[in-house]
Design an enzyme around this catalytic site. Structure first.
Site, PDB file in Angstrom:
ATOM      1  N   ASP A 129      46.710  70.151  37.378  1.00 36.25           N
ATOM      2  CA  ASP A 129      46.366  69.048  36.488  1.00 36.25           C
ATOM      3  C   ASP A 129      47.257  67.864  36.874  1.00 36.25           C
ATOM      4  O   ASP A 129      48.201  67.986  37.667  1.00 36.25           O
ATOM      5  CB  ASP A 129      46.539  69.450  35.014  1.00 36.25           C
ATOM      6  CG  ASP A 129      45.758  68.525  34.076  1.00 36.25           C
ATOM      7  OD1 ASP A 129      45.233  67.489  34.543  1.00 36.25           O
ATOM      8  OD2 ASP A 129      45.671  68.825  32.870  1.00 36.25           O
TER       9      ASP A 129
HETATM   10  C1  BGC Z   1      43.902  66.156  31.800  1.00 32.64           C
HETATM   11  C2  BGC Z   1      42.741  66.798  32.506  1.00 32.64           C
HETATM   12  C3  BGC Z   1      41.983  65.780  33.310  1.00 32.64           C
HETATM   13  C4  BGC Z   1      42.952  65.112  34.272  1.00 32.64           C
HETATM   14  C5  BGC Z   1      42.283  64.125  35.201  1.00 32.64           C
HETATM   15  C6  BGC Z   1      44.728  65.319  32.716  1.00 32.64           C
HETATM   16  O1  BGC Z   1      45.659  64.601  31.999  1.00 32.64           O
HETATM   17  O2  BGC Z   1      44.699  67.161  31.212  1.00 32.64           O
HETATM   18  O3  BGC Z   1      41.908  67.426  31.577  1.00 32.64           O
HETATM   19  O4  BGC Z   1      40.919  66.382  33.979  1.00 32.64           O
HETATM   20  O5  BGC Z   1      43.944  64.459  33.514  1.00 32.64           O
HETATM   21  O6  BGC Z   1      41.879  63.002  34.560  1.00 32.64           O
END
Ligand code: BGC
Length: 825
Positions: free
Chosen positions: A349
């Site tokens: 993530d």
């Molecule tokens: C979130 C994810 C998301 C990613 C990309 C993160 O902060 O936890 O769910 O897909 O950002 O935008």
């Protein structure tokens, strides 16, 4: 307020660069470490702007140019072959083997690098240094860029100008629709209709792929029993059985069964794992739970997505068993790859490797190695792999195969998507114009929204409303468009969303007069307002005093026959980093509602929110309550459809609505304990609160229709079953009301005696049944031992013979039951 159609341009940057600790031994940290927006924001990867941290050394550059021509010929030849023939695994393996054998270490590491990159409103403007990085093979994927022009430009750079012409993964958070926005995921799950869930993902994929994307960071399948956690909005609620069905429907919808279809996108199940169990419901907080609880209640939806063939998995920010998910080898390799046989690739993530330093597991270099060894293939935004893997391999050449493995997995995904055959996947501006935000897609969004709403109360058949007389439409959300799209609005343009006011006016006809008043600000509390507006909520406080607004609303209500009060949360009050400790209506809105109730008019409360709320007072005083979540582009039309009776509210809750915050965590499938509460408040030494019952206000599975249904007793085709059975359990369902309606008949099973303690009941089946007034139907569930299985103390998934209680009914509380003995043979 920004006029941008795209939420990603509406958020401000929060600079977390200053928190980066020294990175011993890696390429130097960039002058501006990647910034973390409060939402994924397209920002050029700053690291790539400076040559210090990321450039190939001159020797590598020389070697690259020497092998450029031969590589080009080889890849083009294989690409031609792939374009004309199907792609069985052996062909893919040969292709990837050949390609990888040509790659330098830098190029392999480049495939593991995932950048967030935006583009200018007026067209694709790729930062010069990013262009250079893509040309140099330092980028495996980019996210937050869409439109055919922008994505083609990126893809051109990769396939025409990089040495090995490897196409890019182009990702985006297409969470509940791309430009046609569907209800938030919690609402989609509330349809309990897997065809509709799949259809929404199908349309989202078709639109996203027409806009140049090939990868979505969805579905989010984190189980949540704590509605303080804002991201409960993004998942399917509290139940692993329903959550698994939703996960599979979404994967099918996105991936279409064959990723080579140019209207499919690669799905990414997230956040692996247990992210929804953050202590206190505070986002990113610690998670700690037993293996049995993990396996039984939290892991099934991820596993179901893997079984449905999901192509990628995203790690979670939290720790699992004391080790951050992103560096957790047990999780990413033992469980995911070995036990579940996952064949795709894993991405971290957003900046999750860097955050391991904050967790306390070491510096960036150490954590990059931990993540790689654990099985995280792609590095989202951090550039930790880009900076650290080369020095690590120089120290320890035996780590290179790990890099190669990770690279192969990323390349395989690209191959499965058909990117080597057609990197653009038929994406053109014409196709985008034809396939995005079409009337058909909007029609589907309207239907799905209407069927996701949950009728929580309808005293004296207040609903449906008549289209005559005067209706007062009151509340800060009545005319809101922005809030309707929820916290992940992807490429959705809130200015195209139909608000409730317009929806009602369109549906009303000439015999219904609609009068309006705002009545209250969404939020008055300065502490919360500051936090919300700092992250782009754009909540504008009215120039009138709260009392003046209430007075105006009361005067408006007094002219009307009925009042529709549209109240709830701002879109920014749920979603990522949007936890709340008090999940009631904000105080100013409560004051408004109390004043409206005093008018004595029938009050229909239309709720918009991204989580279960505490609605005890509202339940006691409003005539009707309709939960509409954040319903997407067509929300206003769908609300009107339901209020005026053109659509039966057939949604059912997938997360319990507590009476008070003190009951949380709360879920229907809790354990019995050694001292269960039997309902007599005079009994002392039992598991209960003195001030509130244990039961939620509205239980899991609950929801009313305009009509009413009756259930017969549960009939079993046998009272004792051997081996595989099956057992047939049935009820006769009758529509006893005045309207046609759709009931969600739910099957729960209780296993009263087992070697480990079990839930009081577990959902094991459901069926949506549509009946006309007076009509009856026998609803049959075929039960096999699969429905009796659980994880025992050795974490073996099996069932134990004995008595089982079969329960059927309209929700997890109001069930009829029958008992059966089930033996192994
Ligand atoms: C979130 C994810 C998301 C990613 C990309 C993160 O902060 O936890 O769910 O897909 O950002 O935008």
């Amino acid at each position: 307020m920004s006029t941008s159609p795209n939420f990603i341009r509406e958020f401000t940057l929060i600079d977390r660069g200053s928190r980066v600790k020294a990175q011993n031994g890696c390429a130097p940290p960039c002058a501006h470490a990647p910034m973390r927006p409060s939402k994924p924001l397209p920002s050029p990867p700053k690291c790539l702007e400076s040559s210090s941290g990321c450039e190939l050394n001159p020797k590598d550059k020389m070697r690259n140019s020497v092998i450029f021509v031969s590589g080009l010929v080889g890849v083009l030849l294989v690409a031609c072959v792939q374009a004309q023939t199907p792609s069985p695994a052996s062909k893919m393996d040969a292709f990837i083997f050949d390609l990888v054998s040509k790659m330098t270490l830098d190029e392999k590491i480049g495939q593991l690098n995932l950048l967030s990159l935006g583009f200018d409103v007026t067209g694709p403007v790729v930062n010069k240094d990013v262009e250079a990085a893509i040309r140099a093979g330092h980028v495996g994927g980019v996210f937050n860029t869409f439109t055919p022009a922008a994505t083609r430009k990126l893809q051109d750079l990769a396939v025409q100008e990089s040495r090995l012409h490897i196409p890019l993964l182009l990702g985006f958070d297409v969470i509940h629709g791309h430009k046609t926005i569907f209800p938030i995921p919690l609402a989609l799950a509330s349809t309990w209709n897997m065809d509709l869930v799949e259809q929404s993902a199908r349309i989202a994929a078709a639109e996203a792929s027409a806009d140049g994307l090939n990868w979505t960071f969805s579905p989010m399948v984190d189980i949540a029993r704590d509605p303080r956690w804002g991201r409960i909005a993004e998942g399917a609620g509290e139940d692993p059985y329903l959550g698994s069905k939703v996960a599979q429907a979404m994967v099918r919808g996105y991936q279409t069964g064959d990723l080579r279809n140019t209207n499919a996108v690669l799905a990414c199940v997230k956040h692996f794992a247990l992210y929804g169990a953050a202590e206190g419901g505070r986002d990113y907080n610690t998670v700690d739970m037993s293996r049995i609880r993990m396996y039984e209640y939290y892991l099934p939806p991820y596993k179901a997505a893997v079984e449905a063939g999901v192509g990628s998995v995203m790690t979670s920010f939290n720790e699992v068993d004391g080790i951050p998910g992103t560096g957790n080898e047990w999780l990413l390799t033992e469980l995911l790859r070995k036990q579940w046989a996952f064949k795709g690739f894993v991405t971290t993530d957003y900046t999750a490797i860097k955050e391991m330093t904050e967790h306390g597991t070491g510096d960036l270099k150490h954590n990059a190695l931990l993540a790689l060894k654990a099985g995280a293939d792609m590095d989202m935004v951090d550039e930790a792999y880009l900076r650290c893997l080369k020095p690590l391999v120089a120290e320890q050449p035996s780590w290179e195969p790990l890099v190669t493995e990770a690279c192969k997995r990323v390349l395989e995904a690209k191959y499965k998507l058909g990117l080597f055959a057609d990197p653009y996947r038929g994406c053109t501006p014409e196709r985008a114009r034809k396939e995005i935000f079409t009337p058909a897609n909007r029609k589907a969004a309207r239907e799905i929204a209407g069927r996701s709403f949950v009728l929580l109360k309808n005293a004296g058949q207040t609903l449906p409303l008549k289209k005559t007389g005067t209706l007062a439409l009151i509340g800060p959300l009545a005319a809101s468009q922005r809030d309707l799209l929820g916290s992940w609005s992807a490429a959705g343009d809130w200015k195209q969303a139909v608000n409730v006011l317009d929806g009602i006016k369109r549906a009303a006809g000439s015999d219904l007069k609609v009068v309006t008043a705002k009545g209250a600000n969404l939020v008055e509390d300065p502490y919360m307002l500051e936090a919300l507006n700092a992250s782009g909520a754009d909540i504008v406080t009215d120039e009138h005093s709260p009392q003046a607004m209430i007075d105006e609303a009361v005067a408006t209500a007094q002219q009307a026959d009925a009042v529709v009060a549209v109240l709830g949360e701002s879109f920014a009050m749920s979603g990522e980093a949007a936890s709340r400790s008090d999940i009631g209506l904000p105080a100013g809105q409560q004051d408004l509602l109390k004043a409206l109730v005093k008018t004595g008019k029938p009050i229909v409360l239309v709720m918009m929110n991204g989580r279960p709320l505490t609605l005890l007072w509202e339940d006691a005083h409003c005539s009707a309550i309709l939960e509409t979540w954040f319903g997407g582009t067509e929300a206003g039309n769908a609300v009107a459809d339901v209020l005026f009776g053109d659509c039966d509210p057939s949604g059912r809750l997938t997360a319990s609505f507590p009476r008070s915050v003190g009951q949380i965590p709360l879920s229907y499938n809790h354990k019995n304990t050694g001292r269960p509460y039997g309902g007599d408040p005079r009994v002392k030494y039992v598991s209960r609160y003195l001030d509130v019952p244990n039961a939620p206000l509205y239980p899991f599975g609950f929801g009313l229709s305009f009509t009413s249904f009756s259930y017969s007793e549960v009939k079993l085709d046998k009272t004792s079953v051997q081996g595989e059975g099956p057992l047939l359990a049935s009820v006769t369902l009758t529509n006893t009301g005045q309207y046609a309606g759709e009931e969600t008949v739910q099957l729960y099973i209780t296993d009263p005696v087992a070697s480990v303690t079990r839930s009081v009941e577990d959902l094991r089946g459901f069926q949506k049944i549509a009946l006309k007034p007076g009509e009856s139907k026998e609803v049959v569930f075929k039960i096999t031992p699969d429905a009796l299985k659980f994880y025992n103390r050795d974490l073996v998934y099996d069932w134990e013979p004995g008595q089982f209680i079969i329960r059927i009914g309209p929700n997890s509380r109001d069930l009829k039951s029958a008992s059966v003995q089930w033996s192994k043979s």
